[in-house]
Design a protein around this motif. Structure first.
Motif, short mmCIF file in Angstrom:
data_model
loop_
_atom_site.label_atom_id
_atom_site.label_comp_id
_atom_site.label_asym_id
_atom_site.label_seq_id
_atom_site.Cartn_x
_atom_site.Cartn_y
_atom_site.Cartn_z
N ASN A 1 0.35 0.85 12.82
CA ASN A 1 -0.52 0.29 11.79
C ASN A 1 -1.38 -0.83 12.37
O ASN A 1 -2.58 -0.93 12.06
N LYS A 2 -0.79 -1.66 13.20
CA LYS A 2 -1.56 -2.73 13.85
C LYS A 2 -2.59 -2.13 14.79
O LYS A 2 -3.71 -2.65 14.90
N ARG A 3 -2.23 -1.05 15.45
CA ARG A 3 -3.19 -0.41 16.36
C ARG A 3 -4.42 0.11 15.62
O ARG A 3 -5.51 0.15 16.17
N ILE A 4 -4.21 0.53 14.38
CA ILE A 4 -5.35 0.94 13.56
C ILE A 4 -6.32 -0.23 13.41
O ILE A 4 -7.54 -0.08 13.60
N ALA A 5 -5.79 -1.39 13.08
CA ALA A 5 -6.64 -2.57 12.90
C ALA A 5 -7.30 -2.97 14.21
O ALA A 5 -8.48 -3.37 14.24
N GLU A 6 -6.58 -2.86 15.33
CA GLU A 6 -7.16 -3.18 16.63
C GLU A 6 -8.29 -2.21 16.97
O GLU A 6 -9.34 -2.61 17.49
N THR A 7 -8.07 -0.94 16.67
CA THR A 7 -9.11 0.08 16.94
C THR A 7 -10.35 -0.18 16.11
O THR A 7 -11.49 -0.07 16.60
N TRP A 8 -10.14 -0.55 14.85
CA TRP A 8 -11.27 -0.90 13.98
C TRP A 8 -12.04 -2.09 14.55
O TRP A 8 -13.27 -2.08 14.60
N MET A 9 -11.32 -3.10 15.01
CA MET A 9 -11.97 -4.30 15.55
C MET A 9 -12.72 -3.99 16.84
O MET A 9 -13.83 -4.49 17.06
N MET A 10 -12.15 -3.16 17.70
CA MET A 10 -12.82 -2.80 18.95
C MET A 10 -14.14 -2.08 18.67
O MET A 10 -15.12 -2.26 19.40
N LYS A 11 -14.15 -1.30 17.60
CA LYS A 11 -15.40 -0.63 17.23
C LYS A 11 -16.44 -1.65 16.79
O LYS A 11 -17.63 -1.52 17.09
N ARG A 12 -15.99 -2.69 16.10
CA ARG A 12 -16.92 -3.74 15.68
C ARG A 12 -17.52 -4.45 16.91
O ARG A 12 -18.67 -4.84 16.92
N MET A 13 -16.70 -4.60 17.95
CA MET A 13 -17.14 -5.33 19.14
C MET A 13 -18.20 -4.59 19.93
O MET A 13 -18.81 -5.15 20.83
N LYS A 14 -18.43 -3.34 19.59
CA LYS A 14 -19.49 -2.58 20.26
C LYS A 14 -20.86 -2.87 19.67
O LYS A 14 -21.88 -2.45 20.22
N LEU A 15 -20.91 -3.59 18.55
CA LEU A 15 -22.18 -3.94 17.95
C LEU A 15 -22.89 -4.98 18.82
O LEU A 15 -22.31 -6.01 19.19
N SER A 16 -24.14 -4.72 19.14
CA SER A 16 -24.87 -5.58 20.08
C SER A 16 -24.99 -7.01 19.57
O SER A 16 -24.83 -7.97 20.34
N TRP A 17 -25.25 -7.19 18.28
CA TRP A 17 -25.42 -8.55 17.76
C TRP A 17 -24.11 -9.35 17.81
O TRP A 17 -24.13 -10.54 18.06
N LEU A 18 -22.98 -8.63 17.57
CA LEU A 18 -21.70 -9.33 17.61
C LEU A 18 -21.33 -9.68 19.06
O LEU A 18 -20.78 -10.75 19.33
N ARG A 19 -21.69 -8.80 19.99
CA ARG A 19 -21.41 -9.09 21.39
C ARG A 19 -22.25 -10.27 21.87
O ARG A 19 -21.79 -11.11 22.66
N ALA A 20 -23.46 -10.36 21.38
CA ALA A 20 -24.32 -11.48 21.76
C ALA A 20 -23.75 -12.80 21.25
O ALA A 20 -23.74 -13.82 21.97
N ILE A 21 -23.25 -12.78 20.00
CA ILE A 21 -22.63 -13.99 19.44
C ILE A 21 -21.39 -14.38 20.25
O ILE A 21 -21.15 -15.56 20.56
N THR A 22 -20.61 -13.38 20.63
CA THR A 22 -19.39 -13.65 21.39
C THR A 22 -19.70 -14.29 22.74
O THR A 22 -19.06 -15.26 23.15
N ARG A 23 -20.73 -13.74 23.43
CA ARG A 23 -21.12 -14.31 24.73
C ARG A 23 -21.58 -15.75 24.58
O ARG A 23 -21.23 -16.62 25.38
N THR A 24 -22.34 -16.00 23.52
CA THR A 24 -22.87 -17.36 23.29
C THR A 24 -21.75 -18.35 23.01
O THR A 24 -21.69 -19.44 23.60
N LEU A 25 -20.82 -17.95 22.14
CA LEU A 25 -19.71 -18.84 21.81
C LEU A 25 -18.81 -19.10 23.01
O LEU A 25 -18.30 -20.21 23.19
N TYR A 26 -18.62 -18.09 23.85
CA TYR A 26 -17.75 -18.24 25.00
C TYR A 26 -18.31 -19.22 26.01
O TYR A 26 -17.57 -19.94 26.70
N ARG A 27 -19.65 -19.29 26.09
CA ARG A 27 -20.28 -20.12 27.11
C ARG A 27 -20.47 -21.57 26.64
O ARG A 27 -20.91 -22.41 27.41
N LEU A 28 -20.18 -21.83 25.35
CA LEU A 28 -20.35 -23.20 24.87
C LEU A 28 -19.36 -24.15 25.54
O LEU A 28 -18.22 -23.79 25.78
#
Length: 479
Positions: free
Chosen positions: A452-479
């Motif tokens: 059941n947790k893997r379902i949620a992880e799989t859903w989240m990994m799909k979200r991380m493929k969105l270009s705008w979300l990846r851009a936000i992640t890179r920006t936050l990581y570099r702060l």
């Protein structure tokens, strides 16, 4: 009017037992009427004996698989009369466990059927010449919990042979050599696998193209593949032409499509029916039709002090739904209108206890499509999970219908432990949780529920493929 009881319950199956036990603990004066055995169908000829038989069959099948794997040479155990053990266990449960729950309840058991005299009065047993009954009870509130009965269609020749239903199936004296099963629903599937694993040659005859009509297609495919491997024959798209006895005392079934099946026994598992013929609901002013007793969202009938709970109202014919309705109906008698609970707002998970188990909660994909609801499917497979592989239970999957924001619509779980795992999704849907709530809940590892947790992880990994979300992640990581 002087009442004999605060609460009168007609039918002491799952729904009636829930009402009676809770009402008695609330210090109400309670009477329960049951024309047969305490526990109703579920305890005596339904859920409990069927699951006991399935467990015996699973054990025997496990020994058979060990022999096939050549891990050791074993002799396949012969299960000559599992029903004697089952009946013994049911007797023990009823007398040593169940009855203790109702020490505060006045029980009227096996004294005849109940019938209404007027909206507050119920008679039990045969009426005398003067029009009085052996037992008459007047109650402030009445709960009808009479359940349903097996439906036996009027197939040509059906009256000429012995017919098994769940009502008499568990009273057999042995496992038959062969069994023909009419129907492809949950009961039919469970008993086909159980009897096959216990040594019967089983043939299923169904009207449609597949077993378990309305169930997820991938789940049905896995079950049908398992049945084929285990030697259970499924005859599809068949119409019964004639049923007749054989000279040996068995049964022969002929279909309009040209199939001829002979077997020692015939099991009919083609659905359920309502039977209110003895209740005299008209005298109580309670409305009903062929689909069940009519109830409002609070489980009240057309008479506000009379409730209909469980199978008899036709809403959800599951034992757990019946218990839940009994609880909700009783609580509603105590609450002012704004606080009354609408029983339809609670999700109803269900499980078919075959191997693999099939469990589901929520609407089907067809329902969501008909409602034009935008959804996406997230699925993980047992065969990709190390624990399932190591334990030899790698057949199955978890499939969840959700959307981009993680709203949960429905879940199907197929495989080991699915009947336990589906409850998490049921709670999440009912409480309007989202996928992130499942993601951030720690799941015991290596349990099957970790999928059941893997379902949620799989859903989240799909979200991380969105270009705008990846851009936000890179920006936050570099702060």
């Amino acid at each position: 009017m002087a009442y004999d009881y605060d609460v009168l319950v007609i039918g002491m199956g799952p729904a009636g037992m829930a009402v009676s036990a809770m009402a008695a603990e609330m210090d109400l004066k309670v009477c329960g009427i049951e024309s047969h055995r305490l526990g109703g169908e579920c305890m005596n000829v339904g859920c409990i004996p069927s699951k006991a038989l399935l467990r015996m069959a699973k054990t025997r099948n496990a020994v058979r698989l060990l022999d096939r794997m050549e891990l050791e040479t074993v002799s396949l155990p012969q299960v000559r009369n599992p029903f004697q053990r089952i009946q013994s266990d049911i007797h023990y449960i009823n007398n040593s466990k169940t009855k203790r729950m109702f020490e505060k309840v006045d029980l009227v058991l096996q004294q005849g059927t109940a019938s209404f005299v007027d909206p507050h009065t119920v008679a039990v047993g045969d009426f005398q010449e003067d029009g009085t009954a052996e037992c008459t009870i007047i109650a402030k509130r009445i709960f009808i919990a009479t359940g349903t009965q097996p439906a036996i269609p009027p197939f040509p020749g059906i009256d000429s042979v012995e017919v098994l239903t769940n009502n008499n199936l568990f009273s057999l004296d042995r496992i038959p050599e062969s069994l023909v099963i009419l129907g492809g629903g949950a009961i039919a599937c469970e008993m086909a696998q159980a009897f096959s694993r216990l040594g019967s040659r089983c043939t299923m005859i169904i009207r449609g193209p597949n077993l378990l009509r309305g169930v997820d297609a991938d789940a049905v495919k896995l079950l049908e593949d398992t049945f084929q491997q285990e030697g259970i024959e499924i005859l599809r798209r068949q119409t019964i032409q004639q049923i007749m006895p054989t000279p040996e005392g068995g049964v022969k079934v002929l279909t309009e499509e040209g199939e001829v099946v002979e077997a020692e026994k015939l099991l009919v598992a083609t659905g359920r029916k309502m039977d209110f013929s003895g209740l005299n609901l008209e005298k109580a002013g309670v409305k009903y039709d062929s689909t069940g007793i009519q109830v409002n969202p609070y489980l009240q009938t057309s008479q506000k002090h009379i409730f209909a709970v469980g199978d008899c109202n036709g809403y959800a014919q599951f034992s757990h739904a019946a218990m839940h309705q009994g609880m909700i109906a009783l609580i509603n008698t105590l609450m002012p209108h704004p606080l009354k609970q609408d029983f339809r707002q609670f999700v109803v998970p269900w499980t078919v206890f075959t191997e693999p188990q099939i469990s589901h909660v929520g609407p089907s994909e067809e329902d969501l499509q008909a409602q034009k609801t935008a959804y996406e499917t997230v699925q993980v497979r047992y065969e990709d999970y190390g624990a399932a592989i190591a334990e030899g239970v790698d057949i199955g999957f978890v499939k969840v219908l959700t959307n981009a924001t993680g709203k949960l619509f429905a879940a199907t779980v197929v495989g080991e432990g699915s009947g336990e795992m589906v409850n998490e999704w049921g709670l999440a849907i009912q409480r309007k949780l989202r996928m992130v709530d499942i993601l951030f809940l720690q799941h015991s590892f290596p349990s099957m529920a970790f999928l059941n947790k893997r379902i949620a992880e799989t859903w989240m990994m799909k979200r991380m493929k969105l270009s705008w979300l990846r851009a936000i992640t890179r920006t936050l990581y570099r702060l």
